[in-house]
Design an enzyme around this catalytic site. Structure first.
Site, PDB file in Angstrom:
ATOM      1  NE  ARG A  50      -0.556   6.970  -0.239  1.00 31.71           N
ATOM      2  CZ  ARG A  50      -1.291   7.672   0.624  1.00 31.71           C
ATOM      3  NH1 ARG A  50      -2.383   7.140   1.139  1.00 31.71           N
ATOM      4  NH2 ARG A  50      -0.951   8.898   0.937  1.00 31.71           N
ATOM      5  CG  ASP A  52       6.836   8.251  -3.478  1.00 39.39           C
ATOM      6  OD1 ASP A  52       5.622   8.491  -3.631  1.00 39.39           O
ATOM      7  OD2 ASP A  52       7.563   8.896  -2.692  1.00 39.39           O
ATOM      8  NE  ARG A 201      13.061   9.271  -3.413  1.00 40.14           N
ATOM      9  CZ  ARG A 201      12.259   9.427  -4.474  1.00 40.14           C
ATOM     10  NH1 ARG A 201      11.000   8.976  -4.441  1.00 40.14           N
ATOM     11  NH2 ARG A 201      12.704  10.024  -5.559  1.00 40.14           N
TER      12      ARG A 201
END
Lengths: 248, 248
Positions: A50, A52, A201
């Site tokens: 998945r 973001d 990130r």
């Protein structure tokens, strides 16, 4: 029933991430809608990783089961037809056995992060890279990155909402290099069987502190050892993150 | 009064071309508005080469006169500040003498045209390249391109609304090659002191007929010799065209 595996490219800018959510637009929703237009009934799509909101994919992998058999190329062309004009495209489609699962069969995931390091604001790449004004020291960033390769407790780089059972992950690669064809672009390549939520990130945000000279490379090692999110650098923007590919 | 020369990058997708027009948004309008916010009064901006709606620029050149002196770097930073969030950015700014003119001092203009040759629809590059499904023969396209290099009457590749005094132009370069860093991308590079209206897009549209096998390379020479727009191929989309740079 026939199971299909598709490799999917998408520009994450218009979407609230991969996963279906009520009242906002997601890549999953767009993909399942295209599939439903093709097949005439709802088909659930399963994803390898998945992404973001605002995160992109060059080689996301999904699987789904169709109630009837179609040649893989016909499936690809039909989905691509119904996906238009959304910036989501099936790059490859093949028939797979029923024991293939896009998520659970994944052996390694590859991510890339793009930084454009220049004075001028971004134009073509707005939303597709992190634009950083201050010159970054790529060698220092890459030196710092080496401290994160291996099996560690990555709590320092884990989002508070992360649902993984354990913060322990094995990072196989984290390399910072100047882009071969654009001297103003920096690319960060990373590989792991799986990542914690926001791990890439958060690692990138921390490496940028090193690139700017605010941190020394060894400070990244100290942050990792602290096993505390507050010891790490900020979360970098979604804009620069790309899900590149999956090994099965 | 001080004259400044700026090198400008812009994503042409949101704009009805460079030139100011009532009631639609143009790059010139956006640039002059940013300059007016900085200086507090209207300043006319002169461009090297007007671009059509949807055409992009990596190194467009403009000049303008400011009523007061500012360091070139301050001018660049102020314009970039006021341009946000538009996808238009000043890459370089320098003080020039009053005999410099962005358009009339131009000695050579460089354009590039991007084609992405793949089955899947474009995602990231939608509006930034011409997506062509059918595989193109790059060698045949490049062979055909050589017939257009030299000094000729380019009426076959000239838009009916072209305002140039003469259809005779000297094409210095027209090269078709596979992109070094993306095997699915084809780039066409061209150089001339100046081009007729739609000349590059009409030449590209014609070369693509060769790439698809509909025309032979020598047919491009015959089309050129016909001096008739109807003898040429279709106009390629604005999406793939980039104004790259100018020599002075």
């Amino acid at each position: 029933m026939q199971r299909y595996k598709c490799t999917v490219e998408y520009d994450g800018r218009p979407y609230h991430g991969w996963q279906y959510q009520d009242e906002v637009i997601s890549v999953q929703k767009v993909f399942e809608t295209a599939l439903e237009k093709f097949i005439g009934e709802f088909v659930r799509v399963y994803v390898s990783g998945r992404t973001d909101a605002g995160v992109h994919a060059m080689g996301q992998v999904v699987h789904f089961d169709l109630p009837r058999y179609y040649p893989a190329e016909a499936v690809m062309n039909a989905i691509n037809h119904h996906l238009k004009p959304d910036p989501v495209a099936v790059m490859d489609c093949r028939e797979v056995d029923e024991d293939f699962h896009a998520r659970f069969s994944s052996k390694k995931r590859y991510y890339m992060y793009r930084i454009i390091n220049r004075r001028a604001p971004l134009t073509f790449e707005s939303g597709l890279a992190w634009g950083i004004y201050k010159p970054l020291d790529i060698d220092a960033m890459n030196e710092a990155a080496q401290h994160l390769i291996g099996t560690f407790d990555f709590t320092t780089f884990r989002a508070s909402e992360c649902q993984a059972n354990s913060p322990i992950k094995t990072l196989e690669k984290l390399m910072v290099k100047r882009c071969d064809h654009d001297p103003l672009e920096i690319r960060i390549f990373t590989e792991s069987r799986s990542f914690l939520h926001h791990q890439v990130r958060n690692m990138v945000g921390t490496l940028v502190l090193v690139g700017k000279g605010s941190w020394k490379p060894i400070d990244v090692k100290k942050a990792l050892d602290a096993c505390d999110r507050k010891a790490g650098g900020p979360t970098s923007p979604a804009d620069g993150l790309y899900f590149v590919k999956v090994d099965y």
